[in-house]
Design an enzyme around this catalytic site. Structure first.
Site, PDB file in Angstrom:
ATOM      1  NE  ARG A 175      -3.657  -2.611   0.119  1.00 48.31           N
ATOM      2  CZ  ARG A 175      -3.267  -3.674  -0.432  1.00 48.31           C
ATOM      3  NH1 ARG A 175      -2.112  -3.531  -0.972  1.00 48.31           N
ATOM      4  NH2 ARG A 175      -4.027  -4.643  -0.292  1.00 48.31           N
ATOM      5  CB  SER A 249      -9.359  -1.643   3.964  1.00 42.29           C
ATOM      6  OG  SER A 249      -9.538  -3.010   3.641  1.00 42.29           O
ATOM      7  CD  GLU A 344      -5.474   0.194   2.678  1.00 45.16           C
ATOM      8  OE1 GLU A 344      -5.732   0.362   1.311  1.00 45.16           O
ATOM      9  OE2 GLU A 344      -5.250  -0.678   3.551  1.00 45.16           O
TER      10      GLU A 344
END
Length: 348
Positions: A175, A249, A344
């Site tokens: 990520r 998420s 995130e």
């Protein structure tokens, strides 16, 4: 001919004091002092000039699916809407496809499936735009963008020049990319080129894909059947942002040392773990559920009842409240497991 300030604003279709509620998937009602929708590179250059002239920050917005608005933004918010999907090169085995940064990611995936271009089917139904995909190195069900990425074009915020970044330039991580680290806020991505396969390699080993395909009575694999299975799984677990505000998420899955994992396993024998080059990855959702947060509601916000990795706005919630909830979750997991979860989602 040089445009005066008002003419330039008009040419760029700039709006003032606009609510960003329709432009973020959390549905948080915060305002931008100025708002511009950029459909071309020239729009971006004009926005950069205007930000310099007004001495205001320029904040880039894609699909709004990875941000949490905690306040009104005294800034120029630039929504990237550069569209287009173009086949630029083809070999016997591969196709190279250039895509505008403003294209909806899932619509691009469906376009690939329709044309039998393989490689992104496991990434179906991920919210957001194509331009954000390499920045985040988005991933799901065993596949990450770095596996299909070829290059991207981006405008340097300082020089206004277009530059090309190839795979090795992007320094992809979990990520992560160079655009979230060393080059953060220095470039504006305009186009992304992907390298896709004509003959697919199927990835069904991750998550519930194989089981879902069996439930769907799929006997012959195809990129469409895998996409359909991924869509079914995601829809069964994740709330639709059009119904319940969320950004998917909220936290990254942490990777911990093998020793720490074994220590946790001695207390929680059923702990899931996925070995990687750096240690063992633990699902953040499992940690959150074990810490008692799953399904908790706090006024107009909460933790989703089916997927604890998703924080939600049930309507009228405030970004600051969600930010505070995320900090409480982080603190409780660090206290219980000695693991610090990293968000995130980007806080603005």
């Amino acid at each position: 001919m040089l445009l005066n300030s008002q003419e330039q604003f008009s040419a760029m279709n700039i709006q003032e004091n606009i609510s960003l509620k329709p432009f973020n998937t959390f549905g948080i009602d915060k305002k931008a002092r100025f708002f511009i929708q950029a459909t071309s590179e020239n729009d971006i250059l004009q926005a950069l000039e205007k930000a310099k002239e007004l001495n205001l920050p320029l904040i880039i917005l894609g699909g709004g699916s990875n941000i949490l608005l905690t306040k009104d933004l005294n800034a120029i918010v630039l929504k990237i809407e550069i569209n287009g999907i173009q086949l630029v090169k083809e070999t016997d085995e591969e196709v190279f496809v250039e895509v505008g940064a403003g294209e909806n990611w899932h619509e691009f995936v469906l376009h690939c499936i329709k044309n039998e271009w393989a490689g992104v089917e496991n990434l179906s139904l991920i919210p957001g735009t194509v331009g954000a995909s390499p920045m985040q190195n988005i991933g799901a069900y065993g596949i990450e963008i770095k596996e299909v990425f070829h290059c991207l074009k981006a405008i340097n915020r300082i020089t206004g020049r277009e530059e090309i970044f190839f795979w090795e330039d992007c320094r992809f991580g979990y990520r992560e990319s160079v655009f979230k680290n060393d080059l953060k806020d220095q470039y504006i991505i305009t186009k992304v080129e992907f390298k896709l396969k004509k003959k697919p390699t199927f990835h069904t080993e991750y998550g519930a894909i194989a089981h879902t395909l069996e439930e769907m009575n799929i006997t012959e694999l195809s990129i469409k059947s895998i996409s359909d299975a991924v869509i079914k799984i995601r829809q069964s677990k994740l709330p639709d942002p059009k119904v319940i505000g969320n950004a998917g998420s909220f936290f990254k899955n942490p990777t911990i040392s093998v020793d720490r994992f074994e220590k946790i396993k001695s207390n929680y024998p059923m702990v899931p773990g996925f070995p990687n080059d750096e240690g063992v990855k633990i699902p953040a959702a499992w940690l959150i559920e074990q810490s008692g947060w799953k399904g908790k509601t706090f006024g107009k916000i909460g933790v989703h009842k089916l997927q604890p990795l998703v924080l939600v706005n049930y309507g009228g919630g405030d970004g600051k409240e969600i930010a505070e909830l995320s900090k409480q979750i982080q603190a409780s997991i660090e206290e219980k497991f000695g693991i610090l979860l990293h968000a995130e989602v980007n806080f603005l």
